[in-house]
Design a protein around this motif. Structure first.
Motif, PDB file in Angstrom:
ATOM      1  N   SER A  12      -8.482  -9.442  -7.706  1.00  0.00           N
ATOM      2  CA  SER A  12      -7.865  -8.799  -6.538  1.00  0.00           C
ATOM      3  C   SER A  12      -7.558  -9.851  -5.485  1.00  0.00           C
ATOM      4  O   SER A  12      -8.168 -10.928  -5.455  1.00  0.00           O
ATOM      5  CB  SER A  12      -8.796  -7.728  -5.957  1.00  0.00           C
ATOM      6  N   PHE A  13      -6.604  -9.514  -4.589  1.00  0.00           N
ATOM      7  CA  PHE A  13      -6.143 -10.468  -3.587  1.00  0.00           C
ATOM      8  C   PHE A  13      -6.199  -9.860  -2.198  1.00  0.00           C
ATOM      9  O   PHE A  13      -6.167  -8.624  -2.042  1.00  0.00           O
ATOM     10  CB  PHE A  13      -4.718 -10.923  -3.913  1.00  0.00           C
ATOM     11  N   SER A  14      -6.249 -10.737  -1.204  1.00  0.00           N
ATOM     12  CA  SER A  14      -6.374 -10.284   0.181  1.00  0.00           C
ATOM     13  C   SER A  14      -5.138  -9.537   0.663  1.00  0.00           C
ATOM     14  O   SER A  14      -5.175  -8.883   1.705  1.00  0.00           O
ATOM     15  CB  SER A  14      -6.642 -11.480   1.099  1.00  0.00           C
ATOM     16  N   ASP A  15      -4.038  -9.626  -0.093  1.00  0.00           N
ATOM     17  CA  ASP A  15      -2.821  -8.926   0.321  1.00  0.00           C
ATOM     18  C   ASP A  15      -2.789  -7.484  -0.175  1.00  0.00           C
ATOM     19  O   ASP A  15      -1.774  -6.795  -0.047  1.00  0.00           O
ATOM     20  CB  ASP A  15      -1.570  -9.666  -0.159  1.00  0.00           C
ATOM     21  N   GLY A  16      -3.908  -7.002  -0.744  1.00  0.00           N
ATOM     22  CA  GLY A  16      -3.970  -5.613  -1.182  1.00  0.00           C
ATOM     23  C   GLY A  16      -3.403  -5.366  -2.554  1.00  0.00           C
ATOM     24  O   GLY A  16      -2.984  -4.248  -2.858  1.00  0.00           O
ATOM     25  N   THR A  17      -3.358  -6.380  -3.382  1.00  0.00           N
ATOM     26  CA  THR A  17      -2.867  -6.214  -4.751  1.00  0.00           C
ATOM     27  C   THR A  17      -3.940  -6.639  -5.743  1.00  0.00           C
ATOM     28  O   THR A  17      -4.946  -7.256  -5.391  1.00  0.00           O
ATOM     29  CB  THR A  17      -1.582  -7.031  -4.992  1.00  0.00           C
ATOM     30  N   LEU A  18      -3.671  -6.332  -7.026  1.00  0.00           N
ATOM     31  CA  LEU A  18      -4.631  -6.577  -8.090  1.00  0.00           C
ATOM     32  C   LEU A  18      -3.891  -6.876  -9.381  1.00  0.00           C
ATOM     33  O   LEU A  18      -2.837  -6.293  -9.650  1.00  0.00           O
ATOM     34  CB  LEU A  18      -5.519  -5.333  -8.275  1.00  0.00           C
ATOM     35  N   CYS A  19      -4.413  -7.817 -10.171  1.00  0.00           N
ATOM     36  CA  CYS A  19      -3.889  -8.038 -11.518  1.00  0.00           C
ATOM     37  C   CYS A  19      -4.541  -7.032 -12.462  1.00  0.00           C
ATOM     38  O   CYS A  19      -5.765  -6.943 -12.523  1.00  0.00           O
ATOM     39  CB  CYS A  19      -4.204  -9.455 -12.001  1.00  0.00           C
ATOM     40  N   ARG A  33       1.001  -6.857 -11.634  1.00  0.00           N
ATOM     41  CA  ARG A  33       0.386  -6.914 -10.312  1.00  0.00           C
ATOM     42  C   ARG A  33       0.706  -5.612  -9.596  1.00  0.00           C
ATOM     43  O   ARG A  33       1.875  -5.232  -9.461  1.00  0.00           O
ATOM     44  CB  ARG A  33       0.950  -8.107  -9.537  1.00  0.00           C
ATOM     45  N   VAL A  34      -0.328  -4.912  -9.161  1.00  0.00           N
ATOM     46  CA  VAL A  34      -0.119  -3.578  -8.598  1.00  0.00           C
ATOM     47  C   VAL A  34      -0.757  -3.467  -7.214  1.00  0.00           C
ATOM     48  O   VAL A  34      -1.600  -4.269  -6.831  1.00  0.00           O
ATOM     49  CB  VAL A  34      -0.718  -2.491  -9.521  1.00  0.00           C
ATOM     50  N   GLU A  35      -0.315  -2.445  -6.491  1.00  0.00           N
ATOM     51  CA  GLU A  35      -0.847  -2.162  -5.156  1.00  0.00           C
ATOM     52  C   GLU A  35      -2.174  -1.416  -5.282  1.00  0.00           C
ATOM     53  O   GLU A  35      -2.272  -0.415  -6.003  1.00  0.00           O
ATOM     54  CB  GLU A  35       0.163  -1.328  -4.370  1.00  0.00           C
ATOM     55  N   VAL A  36      -3.214  -1.920  -4.579  1.00  0.00           N
ATOM     56  CA  VAL A  36      -4.514  -1.237  -4.609  1.00  0.00           C
ATOM     57  C   VAL A  36      -5.031  -0.930  -3.202  1.00  0.00           C
ATOM     58  O   VAL A  36      -6.029  -0.224  -3.056  1.00  0.00           O
ATOM     59  CB  VAL A  36      -5.566  -2.073  -5.373  1.00  0.00           C
ATOM     60  N   ALA A  37      -4.368  -1.470  -2.167  1.00  0.00           N
ATOM     61  CA  ALA A  37      -4.692  -1.088  -0.797  1.00  0.00           C
ATOM     62  C   ALA A  37      -3.802   0.103  -0.465  1.00  0.00           C
ATOM     63  O   ALA A  37      -2.668  -0.052  -0.001  1.00  0.00           O
ATOM     64  CB  ALA A  37      -4.447  -2.257   0.158  1.00  0.00           C
ATOM     65  N   CYS A  38      -4.306   1.291  -0.743  1.00  0.00           N
ATOM     66  CA  CYS A  38      -3.454   2.480  -0.716  1.00  0.00           C
ATOM     67  C   CYS A  38      -3.647   3.329   0.538  1.00  0.00           C
ATOM     68  O   CYS A  38      -3.346   4.533   0.538  1.00  0.00           O
ATOM     69  CB  CYS A  38      -3.716   3.318  -1.966  1.00  0.00           C
ATOM     70  N   SER A  39      -4.134   2.707   1.608  1.00  0.00           N
ATOM     71  CA  SER A  39      -4.279   3.461   2.854  1.00  0.00           C
ATOM     72  C   SER A  39      -3.939   2.595   4.062  1.00  0.00           C
ATOM     73  O   SER A  39      -4.363   2.891   5.169  1.00  0.00           O
ATOM     74  CB  SER A  39      -5.718   3.980   2.984  1.00  0.00           C
TER      75      SER A  39
END
Length: 474
Positions: A368-375, A381-387
């Motif tokens: 996971s990355f600080s930009d709200g994404t994840l491998c 690479r997908v969005e995981v910061a969903c709020s």
């Protein structure tokens, strides 16, 4: 497969009312172009080919050493600028030593170009040639006839001496003829004019194996195993041999021979062992990317494609020395378990040179990355910061679970290993790995909502079990 450009299709339409049939061509077919629009494909650019020539359609990838223009900029094998240094630790940017730049070698390997490594011996030139923090050590400009008063000022070896930094004409010109040549009452080595002058040891000799030292005859050849004067002492045991060569890769130190060439495969001092097996070589360089430690050669550079220590394996394959060390001069790669492992997964580079760049490399799965994404474990690479009301993965503005413009991964996707999204709410999907996969502070069966009674789990003793109503595994 590729097809002809729309320009070709339009030409066919102009000549025939029957329609346009566009044949497929092999993927490696080159298409001429003037701009990226001519290529008519997302991510494809118009790469330059030289003055007076049209460009060609090209899909940019990370530049590697393969004789091709991977990044489509018109240059072959122009790697991203990265510094490199293969000299001993602690010598970079000391004295004349400096880092170089990573370039491609003739055999397709990465090489370090332009670096300056420590010289094997210090020269008298005002420069710290061996990069040890000292300049011109070992040279005495007060008495050295080759560097008298200053580096490079040479006195005539036959007629002059260097006295207090100045060339002085010698009165005694021959130091082994048993004659007081200048009539000052002292002859040969007893005359100060002969200080440090080499001479034959005794009448009848042809080789000058002796030297005038302290008004007496001393040893000049400190590595021949012969008591040349003779005075009962040989080679390094002689006072006058201190700091002098006792042969290739050998110097007289504290009245004994010391090995100083620790990577030539020779027992240079004839004692204790060869190269790193000799205690003299402890913490000394045994070659580029090699250091003597613990009486053995240790690989210290794990990214140059060279078996630097000649044992165990090359780079990461040398599990003894390289495990946990950087395996790329540009960074983002670490040796782990005998293989190069990608550790930076969002820089667009195939840091470990295998399996692809970033999320495409299995090393990056679930990072996971600080930009709200994840491998993900499928290479995307997908969005995981969903709020956070942000389009974190940059997919056309699709954000979180906003109605009409939601991100599909936030609606129904993955939030990590053993974690899934359901309309932006995280759910634990693996209940037997003793991990709080959805980050709600509840692990496995304790997460009663996601891991209800009857779900497979792992007991504290490692045996298989099922989740109980009280949140335990039995």
């Amino acid at each position: 497969m590729k097809s002809f450009s729309s320009l070709f299709c339009c030409l066919v339409l102009a000549l025939s009312a029957a329609g346009c049939w566009v044949p497929e061509l092999p993927d490696d077919t080159l298409f001429s172009c003037d701009t990226a629009e001519d290529c008519a494909a997302q991510g494809v650019v118009c790469a330059p080919r030289g003055a007076g020539l049209r460009g060609y359609c090209c899909t940019p990838t990370t530049e590697v050493c393969n004789g091709k223009d991977d990044n489509c900029n018109g240059q072959l094998d122009d790697l991203t600028a990265a510094s490199c240094y293969t000299g001993p630790e602690g010598t970079k940017d000391v004295g004349g030593c400096k880092a170089g730049r990573v370039t491609c070698g003739a055999d397709g390997s990465m090489v370090c170009t332009g670096e300056v490594l420590p010289a094997s011996a210090e020269s008298c030139n005002g420069v710290d040639d061996d990069c040890d923090g000292e300049t011109d050590e070992g040279f005495n400009v007060q008495t050295d006839i080759a560097n008298c008063g200053r580096c490079g000022n040479v006195c005539n070896a036959v007629t002059q001496l260097c006295v207090d930094g100045a060339c002085k004409t010698r009165g005694e010109t021959l130091c082994d003829d048993n004659t007081d040549d200048d009539g000052d009452g002292a002859k040969d080595c007893a005359d100060s004019d002969c200080d440090n002058q080499t001479r034959v040891c005794k009448a009848g000799d042809t080789a000058k194996n002796c030297v005038c030292v302290g008004r007496a005859i001393g040893e000049a050849n400190c590595g021949d195993g012969v008591d040349n004067e003779p005075d009962g002492f040989t080679d390094c045991v002689e006072e006058e041999c201190s700091g002098k060569s006792c042969g290739t890769g050998c110097v007289c130190t504290n009245y004994v021979k010391k090995e100083i060439a620790c990577g030539d495969g020779l027992n240079n001092d004839g004692t204790e062992g060869t190269d790193c097996a000799d205690p003299d070589c402890a913490n000394q360089s045994c070659g580029a990317g090699c250091l003597c430690q613990g009486s053995k050669a240790v690989e210290t550079i794990c990214s140059d494609g060279i078996n630097n220590d000649g044992t165990e394996g090359t780079d990461c394959a040398d599990t003894v020395d390289c495990n946990g060390k950087d395996c790329s001069v540009a960074g983002g790669c670490l040796c782990s378990g005998g293989a190069a492992t990608e550790t930076v997964c969002n820089d667009g580079l195939d840091n470990d040179g295998n399996n692809g760049a970033d999320c495409a490399d299995s090393d990056c799965y679930w990072k996971s990355f600080s930009d709200g994404t994840l491998c993900t474990n499928t290479g995307t690479r997908v969005e995981v910061a969903c709020s956070d009301a942000k389009d974190n993965d940059g997919n056309a503005g699709r954000t979180d679970c906003i109605v009409g413009n939601s991100d599909s991964n936030c609606v129904s996707g993955v939030c990590g290993a053993g974690c899934s999204f359901n309309n932006c709410a995280k759910k634990e999907t693996i209940c037997n790995d003793r991990t709080d996969n959805d980050g709600d502070t509840q692990t496995d069966c304790a997460d009663k909502t996601d891991c209800p009674a009857g779900t497979a789990c792992t007991r504290t003793n490692g045996a298989a079990g099922t989740c109980q109503n009280n949140g335990s595994c039995a």
